[in-house]
Design a protein around this motif. Structure first.
Motif, PDB file in Angstrom:
ATOM      1  N   ALA A 162     -89.362 -97.293 -29.028  1.00  0.00           N
ATOM      2  CA  ALA A 162     -88.603 -96.245 -28.475  1.00  0.00           C
ATOM      3  C   ALA A 162     -87.960 -95.449 -29.716  1.00  0.00           C
ATOM      4  CB  ALA A 162     -87.265 -96.986 -27.423  1.00  0.00           C
ATOM      5  N   ILE A 163     -87.698 -96.416 -30.680  1.00  0.00           N
ATOM      6  CA  ILE A 163     -87.298 -95.632 -32.039  1.00  0.00           C
ATOM      7  C   ILE A 163     -87.933 -94.632 -32.487  1.00  0.00           C
ATOM      8  CG2 ILE A 163     -86.647 -95.911 -34.567  1.00  0.00           C
ATOM      9  CD1 ILE A 163     -84.959 -98.221 -33.710  1.00  0.00           C
ATOM     10  N   ALA A 164     -89.355 -94.891 -32.538  1.00  0.00           N
ATOM     11  CA  ALA A 164     -90.350 -93.791 -33.016  1.00  0.00           C
ATOM     12  C   ALA A 164     -90.291 -92.701 -31.829  1.00  0.00           C
ATOM     13  CB  ALA A 164     -91.566 -94.777 -33.215  1.00  0.00           C
ATOM     14  N   HIS A 165     -90.407 -93.055 -30.876  1.00  0.00           N
ATOM     15  CA  HIS A 165     -90.667 -91.655 -29.813  1.00  0.00           C
ATOM     16  C   HIS A 165     -89.150 -90.956 -29.880  1.00  0.00           C
ATOM     17  CE1 HIS A 165     -94.445 -92.912 -27.695  1.00  0.00           C
ATOM     18  NE2 HIS A 165     -93.911 -94.062 -27.906  1.00  0.00           N
ATOM     19  N   ALA A 166     -88.065 -91.709 -29.941  1.00  0.00           N
ATOM     20  CA  ALA A 166     -87.018 -90.789 -30.067  1.00  0.00           C
ATOM     21  C   ALA A 166     -86.870 -89.990 -31.177  1.00  0.00           C
ATOM     22  CB  ALA A 166     -85.834 -91.750 -29.893  1.00  0.00           C
ATOM     23  N   ALA A 167     -87.252 -90.609 -32.373  1.00  0.00           N
ATOM     24  CA  ALA A 167     -87.071 -89.793 -33.706  1.00  0.00           C
ATOM     25  C   ALA A 167     -87.957 -88.444 -33.437  1.00  0.00           C
ATOM     26  CB  ALA A 167     -87.908 -90.546 -34.853  1.00  0.00           C
ATOM     27  N   ILE A 168     -89.287 -88.521 -32.948  1.00  0.00           N
ATOM     28  CA  ILE A 168     -90.177 -87.241 -32.663  1.00  0.00           C
ATOM     29  C   ILE A 168     -89.694 -86.391 -31.810  1.00  0.00           C
ATOM     30  CG2 ILE A 168     -92.448 -86.584 -31.874  1.00  0.00           C
ATOM     31  CD1 ILE A 168     -93.330 -89.394 -32.536  1.00  0.00           C
ATOM     32  N   ARG A 169     -88.929 -86.858 -30.873  1.00  0.00           N
ATOM     33  CA  ARG A 169     -88.397 -85.939 -30.058  1.00  0.00           C
ATOM     34  C   ARG A 169     -86.955 -85.310 -30.216  1.00  0.00           C
ATOM     35  NH1 ARG A 169     -89.048 -87.195 -23.868  1.00  0.00           N
ATOM     36  NH2 ARG A 169     -91.343 -87.937 -23.643  1.00  0.00           N
ATOM     37  N   TYR A 170     -86.399 -86.171 -31.207  1.00  0.00           N
ATOM     38  CA  TYR A 170     -84.987 -85.565 -32.076  1.00  0.00           C
ATOM     39  C   TYR A 170     -85.436 -84.342 -32.711  1.00  0.00           C
ATOM     40  CZ  TYR A 170     -80.748 -85.276 -34.815  1.00  0.00           C
ATOM     41  OH  TYR A 170     -79.675 -84.673 -35.496  1.00  0.00           O
ATOM     42  N   GLY A 171     -86.648 -84.241 -33.277  1.00  0.00           N
ATOM     43  CA  GLY A 171     -86.949 -83.346 -34.123  1.00  0.00           C
ATOM     44  C   GLY A 171     -86.784 -83.844 -35.772  1.00  0.00           C
ATOM     45  N   MET A 172     -86.966 -84.821 -35.806  1.00  0.00           N
ATOM     46  CA  MET A 172     -86.908 -85.585 -36.933  1.00  0.00           C
ATOM     47  C   MET A 172     -87.917 -84.792 -38.059  1.00  0.00           C
ATOM     48  SD  MET A 172     -84.941 -87.992 -38.201  1.00  0.00           S
ATOM     49  CE  MET A 172     -84.551 -89.062 -36.813  1.00  0.00           C
ATOM     50  N   ASP A 173     -87.435 -84.346 -39.334  1.00  0.00           N
ATOM     51  CA  ASP A 173     -88.460 -83.954 -40.143  1.00  0.00           C
ATOM     52  C   ASP A 173     -89.182 -84.973 -40.803  1.00  0.00           C
ATOM     53  OD1 ASP A 173     -87.562 -81.210 -40.006  1.00  0.00           O
ATOM     54  OD2 ASP A 173     -85.565 -81.796 -40.926  1.00  0.00           O
ATOM     55  N   ALA A 174     -88.779 -86.204 -41.178  1.00  0.00           N
ATOM     56  CA  ALA A 174     -89.555 -87.075 -41.964  1.00  0.00           C
ATOM     57  C   ALA A 174     -89.185 -88.497 -41.722  1.00  0.00           C
ATOM     58  CB  ALA A 174     -89.638 -86.734 -43.591  1.00  0.00           C
ATOM     59  N   TYR A 175     -90.055 -89.397 -41.615  1.00  0.00           N
ATOM     60  CA  TYR A 175     -89.994 -90.811 -41.736  1.00  0.00           C
ATOM     61  C   TYR A 175     -90.680 -91.385 -42.958  1.00  0.00           C
ATOM     62  CZ  TYR A 175     -90.724 -95.747 -40.671  1.00  0.00           C
ATOM     63  OH  TYR A 175     -90.625 -97.152 -40.689  1.00  0.00           O
ATOM     64  N   PHE A 176     -89.897 -91.951 -43.842  1.00  0.00           N
ATOM     65  CA  PHE A 176     -90.489 -92.860 -44.947  1.00  0.00           C
ATOM     66  C   PHE A 176     -90.286 -94.232 -44.555  1.00  0.00           C
ATOM     67  CE2 PHE A 176     -88.987 -88.960 -46.245  1.00  0.00           C
ATOM     68  CZ  PHE A 176     -90.201 -88.121 -46.666  1.00  0.00           C
ATOM     69  N   GLY A 177     -91.319 -95.319 -44.892  1.00  0.00           N
ATOM     70  CA  GLY A 177     -91.172 -96.499 -44.537  1.00  0.00           C
ATOM     71  C   GLY A 177     -91.963 -97.427 -45.033  1.00  0.00           C
ATOM     72  N   TYR A 178     -92.098 -98.750 -44.919  1.00  0.00           N
ATOM     73  CA  TYR A 178     -93.058 -99.562 -45.382  1.00  0.00           C
ATOM     74  C   TYR A 178     -93.170-100.776 -44.426  1.00  0.00           C
ATOM     75  CZ  TYR A 178     -95.358-102.882 -48.484  1.00  0.00           C
ATOM     76  OH  TYR A 178     -96.209-103.525 -49.146  1.00  0.00           O
ATOM     77  N   PRO A 179     -94.013-101.169 -43.972  1.00  0.00           N
ATOM     78  CA  PRO A 179     -93.930-102.171 -42.783  1.00  0.00           C
ATOM     79  C   PRO A 179     -93.578-103.800 -43.060  1.00  0.00           C
ATOM     80  CG  PRO A 179     -96.279-101.854 -43.682  1.00  0.00           C
ATOM     81  CD  PRO A 179     -95.452-101.060 -44.457  1.00  0.00           C
ATOM     82  N   ILE A 180     -92.679-104.140 -42.134  1.00  0.00           N
ATOM     83  CA  ILE A 180     -92.252-105.478 -42.102  1.00  0.00           C
ATOM     84  C   ILE A 180     -91.784-105.798 -40.768  1.00  0.00           C
ATOM     85  CG2 ILE A 180     -89.982-104.732 -42.745  1.00  0.00           C
ATOM     86  CD1 ILE A 180     -89.275-107.186 -44.360  1.00  0.00           C
ATOM     87  N   VAL A 235     -86.389 -90.802 -48.834  1.00  0.00           N
ATOM     88  CA  VAL A 235     -85.142 -90.471 -47.840  1.00  0.00           C
ATOM     89  C   VAL A 235     -84.240 -89.500 -48.492  1.00  0.00           C
ATOM     90  CG1 VAL A 235     -83.293 -91.350 -46.354  1.00  0.00           C
ATOM     91  CG2 VAL A 235     -85.678 -92.182 -46.266  1.00  0.00           C
ATOM     92  N   TYR A 236     -83.693 -90.273 -49.831  1.00  0.00           N
ATOM     93  CA  TYR A 236     -82.796 -89.291 -50.628  1.00  0.00           C
ATOM     94  C   TYR A 236     -83.218 -88.063 -50.874  1.00  0.00           C
ATOM     95  CZ  TYR A 236     -79.252 -89.224 -54.460  1.00  0.00           C
ATOM     96  OH  TYR A 236     -78.039 -89.040 -55.248  1.00  0.00           O
ATOM     97  N   LYS A 269     -83.021 -81.885 -44.776  1.00  0.00           N
ATOM     98  CA  LYS A 269     -83.654 -82.353 -43.843  1.00  0.00           C
ATOM     99  C   LYS A 269     -83.199 -83.320 -42.990  1.00  0.00           C
ATOM    100  CE  LYS A 269     -87.294 -79.431 -44.787  1.00  0.00           C
ATOM    101  NZ  LYS A 269     -87.773 -78.434 -43.889  1.00  0.00           N
ATOM    102  N   ALA A 270     -83.682 -83.744 -41.849  1.00  0.00           N
ATOM    103  CA  ALA A 270     -83.434 -84.984 -40.949  1.00  0.00           C
ATOM    104  C   ALA A 270     -84.385 -85.827 -41.279  1.00  0.00           C
ATOM    105  CB  ALA A 270     -83.454 -84.622 -39.467  1.00  0.00           C
ATOM    106  N   VAL A 271     -83.970 -87.104 -41.965  1.00  0.00           N
ATOM    107  CA  VAL A 271     -84.813 -87.837 -42.449  1.00  0.00           C
ATOM    108  C   VAL A 271     -84.244 -89.339 -42.057  1.00  0.00           C
ATOM    109  CG1 VAL A 271     -85.885 -86.293 -44.296  1.00  0.00           C
ATOM    110  CG2 VAL A 271     -83.874 -87.949 -44.823  1.00  0.00           C
ATOM    111  N   MET A 272     -85.320 -90.260 -41.985  1.00  0.00           N
ATOM    112  CA  MET A 272     -85.178 -91.455 -41.845  1.00  0.00           C
ATOM    113  C   MET A 272     -85.929 -92.502 -42.241  1.00  0.00           C
ATOM    114  SD  MET A 272     -86.513 -92.139 -37.696  1.00  0.00           S
ATOM    115  CE  MET A 272     -85.952 -93.814 -37.772  1.00  0.00           C
ATOM    116  N   THR A 273     -85.634 -94.028 -42.240  1.00  0.00           N
ATOM    117  CA  THR A 273     -86.447 -94.911 -42.878  1.00  0.00           C
ATOM    118  C   THR A 273     -86.152 -96.085 -41.880  1.00  0.00           C
ATOM    119  OG1 THR A 273     -87.226 -96.419 -44.559  1.00  0.00           O
ATOM    120  CG2 THR A 273     -84.906 -95.759 -44.324  1.00  0.00           C
TER     121      THR A 273
END
Lengths: 360, 178
Positions: free
Chosen positions: A12-30, A66-67, A74-78
């Motif tokens: 749900a977080i991933a779908h909501a981020a796309i729908r919000y118009g998030m500019d970027a996601y930077f992450g690392y799996p865990i 993200v920084y 930009k609207a960015v998240m991790t």
């Protein structure tokens, strides 16, 4: 009406981020939050909205991306989980000091150390008291449902821009891994460069006719000017504390005992409360939705009504300190917790409350 | 209406999938649903379980102390969950591989030979759907139609040709109860 879907909190977080118009996601799996990155990769938003999705080489790299993105308006998240969020703390402190918006998701796992991958709330102190170095606060949102996982992406990013302050969604593995019904937010377009220039005059995104270049930094060599920066941050925190406290109350009107719990634990407590109410025991629930700012005034008010308070947390007793500060000794405050990835069943909570307050 | 269900067995038996299909079928019938897996390394080779709640009212806790119904697929899970079925509740289990049968007399115990039934159907992958059929029938929960609509919703179209096989397996499971 938007379609009701069934999905995991992480999805749900991933779908909501796309729908919000998030500019970027930077992450690392865990684990237990890898579905955030996996869902974004599967949805391929770079082909639709133009959102960047990047698996960085490490958590440290991701938070510094993200920084950089946040500094340009930009609207960015991790997103990450406990050990990964520890790695991000230096970057989070820099982002807070630089007064720029960003969204960080922590789906907590059992610690300390690498710990377990099962649900925990042991990062309450880290999230609410700073986490990194220096005097700063993040706004901390605590979701209890998959719906809130989706809703808090937009809310968190909006609050981050409103206050120019990073926001963290502090979730536990239960709400990350469980599936339930969710209505995703409507699609909205990513902001244009022109909109970013208008809405974020502080952003380091080129001169564009300004007489100066914006520089985003947390470095200040002059202590007197650094104190001015600190006072400005503290002023922001005071305003946030006045404006942004969020909480939910259930069965508190006639409550003689109060349970305070956050995240999915609040739902387990609610089940215990429903069962105790059937036995005639008047227990109420206060669920802080913002862990910082904390609903201090609301707990103070309820502490004048009830005979005792139980906090239930997936840790050794962290939020209980904030509850005790609000209660100021008026009534006894006890803690019940499980650790290491163990989640209490409703019956355990019922037993704990009865043993403390009803001599059962 | 509220049904609190635990499904437990070995990883690979289709425990989580069965729960997921049940949850989707609940969604199709406009019920509130939660699907909470015991996630982690125990899913690979060890035991796996999932709690599914179907309700016509909002659901508080997705984690429970006791269950209306348990669907049990191996001995470890039977040992762990037999005592957690509410009095008057239902325990459905496959006797295949069970050497200590359930002993409670205050619950309804249904032995469903699902492993034998999959051999009759000739497709081992239908195992969990046979048990799902038994669960739906024993608890009079959801229509097979809701399950089919759920499957259509969740399966990629290239797998839709498998839906009739699953419908047969559900019918087989139902027949083992009736």
């Amino acid at each position: 009406m938007e379609e009701v879907k069934l999905m995991k909190g992480n999805e749900a977080i991933a779908h909501a981020a796309i729908r919000y118009g998030m500019d970027a996601y930077f992450g690392y799996p865990i684990t237990p939050q890898s579905e955030v990155l996996e869902t974004l990769e599967a949805e391929m938003p770079w082909e639709t909205t133009g959102m960047v999705v990047l698996q960085a080489e490490s958590e440290v790299a991701a938070i510094n991306m993200v920084y950089g993105g946040a500094a340009s308006g930009k609207a960015v998240m991790t997103s990450s989980s406990s050990p990964g969020v520890s790695l991000k703390q230096e970057g989070i402190s820099y982002i807070a000091a630089s007064e720029i918006p960003a969204l960080i998701v922590n789906v907590m796992r059992g610690g300390p150390g690498l710990g377990t991958i099962q649900p925990s709330q042991a990062d309450y102190f880290q999230a609410t008291k700073g986490g990194g170095h220096g005097d700063y606060h993040l706004i901390i949102l605590s979701p209890a449902t998959v719906q809130e996982m989706a809703d808090f992406v937009g809310l968190g990013m909006d609050l981050a821009f409103k206050w120019r302050n990073p926001v963290m969604i502090l979730a536990d593995g239960v709400v990350g891994q469980m599936m339930e019904k969710v209505v995703l937010p409507p699609f909205r377009p990513r902001r244009t460069d022109e909109e970013i220039r208008q809405q974020c005059p502080w952003a380091a995104n080129g001169r564009h006719g300004r007489d100066h270049r914006n520089v985003v930094t947390s470095l200040e060599m002059d202590p007197e000017r650094m104190e001015v920066n600190n006072n400005r941050l503290q002023d922001t925190y005071r305003k946030i504390t006045e404006a942004e406290v969020r909480y939910e109350e259930k069965f508190t009107d006639d409550a003689e005992y109060l349970i305070v719990a956050f995240g999915s634990v609040a739902r387990i407590c609610l089940k215990a409360i429903e069962e105790m109410r059937e036995q005639g025991i008047k227990v109420g629930l206060l669920r802080p939705i913002t862990l910082w700012p904390f609903p201090t005034k609301e707990i103070e008010r309820l502490s004048k009504q009830v005979k005792g308070i139980l906090t239930v947390e997936l840790n050794a007793g962290q939020m209980i300190e904030d509850v005790k500060l609000a209660v100021e000794g008026r009534v006894p405050v006890y803690h019940y917790g499980r650790m290491g990835g163990i989640v209490p069943a409703p019956a355990e909570i019922e037993e704990s409350l009865k043993s403390h307050f009803l001599n059962v | 209406m509220k049904e609190e269900i635990i499904i437990a067995g070995f990883g690979g038996q289709g425990v989580l999938s069965m729960g997921k299909i049940l949850a989707y079928a609940g969604l199709m019938d406009n019920l509130e649903v939660t699907w909470m897996p015991a996630y982690g390394p125990e899913q690979r080779g060890g035991t796996a379980n999932v709690t599914v709640i179907l309700s016509d009212k909002p659901i508080s806790s997705p984690i429970l102390s006791s269950y209306d119904t348990a669907v049990i697929l191996n001995q470890q899970s039977l040992d762990k969950f037999e005592s957690k079925v509410k009095p008057g509740g239902t325990l459905i289990y496959d006797p295949y591989g069970i050497h200590r049968a359930p002993t409670r007399t205050d619950i309804k115990v249904l032995a469903i030979p699902a492993m034998d039934a999959t051999l009759e159907l000739g497709n081992a992958k239908t195992y969990n759907m046979i048990l799902l059929g038994a669960l739906l029938s024993a608890r009079n929960l959801l229509s097979t139609d809701a399950v089919v609509r759920g499957l259509k919703k969740t399966l990629p179209e290239r797998h839709h040709h498998l839906i009739p096989l699953n419908v047969d397996a559900i019918a087989k499971g139902r027949s083992l109860v009736e």
